[in-house]
Design a protein around this motif. Structure first.
Motif, PDB file in Angstrom:
ATOM      1  N   ARG A  29      10.314  -9.209 -55.979  1.00 36.20           N
ATOM      2  CA  ARG A  29       8.930  -8.884 -55.616  1.00 36.20           C
ATOM      3  C   ARG A  29       7.974  -9.047 -56.804  1.00 36.20           C
ATOM      4  O   ARG A  29       6.796  -8.741 -56.697  1.00 36.20           O
ATOM      5  N   ARG A  30       8.489  -9.533 -57.932  1.00 33.56           N
ATOM      6  CA  ARG A  30       7.711  -9.732 -59.159  1.00 33.56           C
ATOM      7  C   ARG A  30       7.031  -8.448 -59.626  1.00 33.56           C
ATOM      8  O   ARG A  30       5.954  -8.475 -60.206  1.00 33.56           O
ATOM      9  N   LEU A  31       7.704  -7.320 -59.388  1.00 39.59           N
ATOM     10  CA  LEU A  31       7.213  -6.041 -59.889  1.00 39.59           C
ATOM     11  C   LEU A  31       7.660  -5.821 -61.325  1.00 39.59           C
ATOM     12  O   LEU A  31       7.164  -4.913 -61.986  1.00 39.59           O
ATOM     13  N   ALA A  32       8.591  -6.630 -61.788  1.00 38.22           N
ATOM     14  CA  ALA A  32       9.076  -6.580 -63.169  1.00 38.22           C
ATOM     15  C   ALA A  32       9.430  -7.984 -63.614  1.00 38.22           C
ATOM     16  O   ALA A  32       9.837  -8.817 -62.805  1.00 38.22           O
ATOM     17  N   ALA A  33       9.258  -8.228 -64.908  1.00 38.51           N
ATOM     18  CA  ALA A  33       9.641  -9.520 -65.482  1.00 38.51           C
ATOM     19  C   ALA A  33      11.116  -9.532 -65.868  1.00 38.51           C
ATOM     20  O   ALA A  33      11.748 -10.575 -65.893  1.00 38.51           O
ATOM     21  N   CYS A  34      11.646  -8.352 -66.163  1.00 42.97           N
ATOM     22  CA  CYS A  34      13.018  -8.212 -66.642  1.00 42.97           C
ATOM     23  C   CYS A  34      13.492  -6.803 -66.298  1.00 42.97           C
ATOM     24  O   CYS A  34      12.711  -5.858 -66.378  1.00 42.97           O
ATOM     25  N   VAL A  35      14.746  -6.675 -65.911  1.00 43.41           N
ATOM     26  CA  VAL A  35      15.346  -5.360 -65.704  1.00 43.41           C
ATOM     27  C   VAL A  35      16.708  -5.367 -66.380  1.00 43.41           C
ATOM     28  O   VAL A  35      17.573  -6.170 -66.034  1.00 43.41           O
ATOM     29  N   GLN A  36      16.869  -4.497 -67.357  1.00 40.41           N
ATOM     30  CA  GLN A  36      18.159  -4.356 -68.035  1.00 40.41           C
ATOM     31  C   GLN A  36      18.923  -3.217 -67.390  1.00 40.41           C
ATOM     32  O   GLN A  36      18.359  -2.155 -67.102  1.00 40.41           O
ATOM     33  N   LEU A  37      20.224  -3.427 -67.154  1.00 39.83           N
ATOM     34  CA  LEU A  37      21.095  -2.413 -66.575  1.00 39.83           C
ATOM     35  C   LEU A  37      22.018  -1.883 -67.660  1.00 39.83           C
ATOM     36  O   LEU A  37      22.711  -2.664 -68.316  1.00 39.83           O
ATOM     37  N   ILE A  38      22.000  -0.579 -67.842  1.00 40.66           N
ATOM     38  CA  ILE A  38      22.778   0.065 -68.897  1.00 40.66           C
ATOM     39  C   ILE A  38      23.662   1.125 -68.265  1.00 40.66           C
ATOM     40  O   ILE A  38      23.182   1.991 -67.534  1.00 40.66           O
ATOM     41  N   GLY A  39      24.948   1.078 -68.569  1.00 32.31           N
ATOM     42  CA  GLY A  39      25.799   2.123 -68.030  1.00 32.31           C
ATOM     43  C   GLY A  39      27.265   1.812 -68.194  1.00 32.31           C
ATOM     44  O   GLY A  39      27.638   0.775 -68.711  1.00 32.31           O
TER      45      GLY A  39
END
Length: 113
Positions: A29-39
């Protein structure tokens, strides 16, 4: 859009699959340019008067202040938690090239590019 309008949004998710679904939603949805997943991360917290603990995953989304309300609404609708952690932190400085890339990517929703 000023580069100082960039923000990072932290979202806690129940597991890796949910974190992945949230990342996919925000990116498509182009609400973010990048999403990092940490866990996984280990969380301890108060909930309904009880001390709880759980394994979670964190999503760190890079976006602009302009898209924040829509991002929060999208996460709230898609999230499995009754009250999901969604924390917005302003970016006060950083790589001008990177911040411009964030702005350019989330603004593409407006231009159809």
């Amino acid at each position: 859009m000023s580069l100082s309008q960039c923000v990072q949004v932290q979202i806690a998710a129940a597991d890796r699959e949910e974190a992945g679904r949230i990342a996919e939603l925000l990116l498509t949805r182009r609400l973010a340019a990048c999403v990092q997943l940490i866990g996984p991360v280990h969380s301890r917290y108060w909930w309904h008067g009880e001390l709880e603990e759980a394994g979670e995953w964190l999503c760190l989304a890079k976006t602009t202040q302009e898209r924040t309300a829509e991002l929060i609404e999208a996460v709230g609708t898609a999230h499995s938690y009754e009250t999901p952690e969604i924390i917005v932190t302003p970016v006060v400085d950083g790589s001008v090239a990177y911040l411009q890339w964030v702005v350019d990517e989330v603004e593409k929703h407006q231009t159809g590019a």
